[in-house]
Motif scaffolding. Structure first.
Motif, mmCIF file in Angstrom:
data_model
loop_
_atom_site.group_PDB
_atom_site.id
_atom_site.type_symbol
_atom_site.label_atom_id
_atom_site.label_comp_id
_atom_site.label_asym_id
_atom_site.label_seq_id
_atom_site.Cartn_x
_atom_site.Cartn_y
_atom_site.Cartn_z
ATOM 1 N N GLU A 171 0.782 -1.239 0.019
ATOM 2 C CA GLU A 171 0.005 -0.210 0.099
ATOM 3 C C GLU A 171 0.968 1.318 -0.001
ATOM 4 N N ALA A 172 2.044 1.077 0.747
ATOM 5 C CA ALA A 172 2.792 2.378 0.740
ATOM 6 C C ALA A 172 3.713 2.453 -0.554
ATOM 7 N N GLY A 173 3.422 1.594 -1.467
ATOM 8 C CA GLY A 173 4.386 1.684 -2.780
ATOM 9 C C GLY A 173 5.516 1.191 -2.797
ATOM 10 N N VAL A 174 5.863 0.143 -1.753
ATOM 11 C CA VAL A 174 7.119 -0.453 -1.922
ATOM 12 C C VAL A 174 6.933 -1.787 -2.550
ATOM 13 N N LYS A 175 7.855 -2.364 -3.814
ATOM 14 C CA LYS A 175 7.541 -3.288 -4.337
ATOM 15 C C LYS A 175 8.093 -4.724 -3.591
ATOM 16 N N ILE A 176 7.184 -5.813 -3.911
ATOM 17 C CA ILE A 176 7.720 -7.066 -2.994
ATOM 18 C C ILE A 176 7.782 -8.051 -4.222
ATOM 19 N N ILE A 177 9.134 -8.616 -4.111
ATOM 20 C CA ILE A 177 9.556 -9.759 -4.872
ATOM 21 C C ILE A 177 9.866 -11.165 -4.547
ATOM 22 N N ILE A 178 9.143 -12.035 -4.682
ATOM 23 C CA ILE A 178 9.371 -13.307 -4.236
ATOM 24 C C ILE A 178 10.946 -14.072 -4.862
#
Ligand code: C2E
Ligand code: CA
Ligand code: CA
Ligand code: CA
Length: 276
Positions: A171-178
């Motif tokens: 939501e804060a705009g940080v991207k999450i990569i697995i």
């Protein structure tokens, strides 16, 4: 952790004692490493397959041990997790990587993001997402420049805190990569529980990409990613043949010694200037 496991097995007979001693030394010295300023970060470029441009820099932690030289995270992250020191070390990594990214922005380099590896133990900590946001605010770095690489073992069923943190960050705009996708059997479960922004294929598949089974796995992971409308990155690319094969499979981003080893910040920026 996997590499370490392999090594322990290899040396099981002869040097078990000295390995245990090594672990003891590490454990003892690790508690002082932060205050003694013995950590540093190297940066390894991520390259867009279509444009050939650097689209990211992954921060990789190193420990300059006074006696044992530079130690790889494989040897001390598991211990830091055990002792919970990973929380403070991880915070140092985040702050240092974000500061570095900010410095590069101030120098006029706008076009790439910074990737930071995050451990399960950090994500289970309820304040994690807030701390990340605080660091971004403090440094005045826009969240879109930050990508967090999460090792998939993170998603043990138990932890609501993990999913909460991940959603908060998204939501804060940080991207999450697995990260290390495919090597844990929780890979697909992960996809069900959380909509990541990207997946990263582990280098064990890339290394033996000439084996039909690995090529098939890579094909399948890329297909999965694209069906989910997310980007797929491959790490550990060392040869032109591996790269060609990944291009043929439709991989989006690549990383590995073929392009560059992990670099000191000034070397990393030189590479950007030269355009690889
Ligand atoms: P990872 O995230 O899967 O990182 C890839 C590892 O492969 C890195 O090792 C990198 O130096 C190495 N590598 C990159 N390209 C190639 C290649 O072409 N061939 C080969 N053979 N190896 C390549 P490194 O830096 O020793 O990091 C090991 C692991 O430690 C990382 O695996 C990551 O899971 C963890 N790690 C690193 N930095 C941090 C950190 O700041 N925090 C946490 N929690 N974990 C970290
Ligand atoms: Ca990216
Ligand atoms: Ca990684
Ligand atoms: Ca990996």
């Amino acid at each position: 952790a996997k590499e370490r496991g392999k090594n322990s097995f290899q040396y099981f007979d002869k040097t078990m004692k000295s390995e245990a001693e090594f672990a003891k030394t590490i454990k003892r010295d690790l508690s002082l490493a932060l205050e003694k300023n013995q950590f540093f970060l190297l940066y390894q470029p991520l390259v867009d397959v279509k444009t050939g441009k650097v689209v990211g820099m992954e921060a990789l932690l190193r420990w300059q041990h006074p006696k044992k030289g530079v130690i790889s995270p494989f040897h001390f992250i598991p211990i830091a997790e055990e002792t919970r020191q990973i929380i403070s070390i991880g915070e140092w990594v985040l702050r240092t990587a974000c500061r570095q990214r900010k410095e590069w922005l101030n120098m006029g380099y706008f076009d790439f993001s910074i990737s930071v590896n995050v451990s399960v133990h950090q994500l289970q900590w309820p304040d994690f997402a807030k701390v990340v946001c605080d660091i971004l605010n403090e440094i005045e770095l826009e969240s879109r420049y930050l990508e967090l690489e999460i090792t998939e073992t993170v998603l043990l069923e138990s932890v609501d805190a993990v999913v909460k943190n991940l959603c908060h960050l998204k939501e804060a705009g940080v991207k999450i990569i697995i990260d290390d996708f495919g090597i844990e059997n929780s890979s697909f479960r992960y996809m069900q529980k959380f909509k990541a922004d990207g997946i990263k294929i582990d280098r064990s598949f890339v290394r033996d990409i000439n084996l039909d089974v690995n090529k098939a796995i890579i094909d399948a992971i890329i297909l999965l990613g694209h069906r989910m409308k997310i980007g797929v990155t491959a790490e550990g690319v060392e040869t032109r043949e591996q790269l060609d094969c990944l291009i043929e499979c439709g991989c989006d981003e690549v990383q590995g010694y073929y392009f560059s080893k992990p670099l000191f910040p000034d070397e990393a920026i030189q590479m950007i200037q030269k355009g690889l």
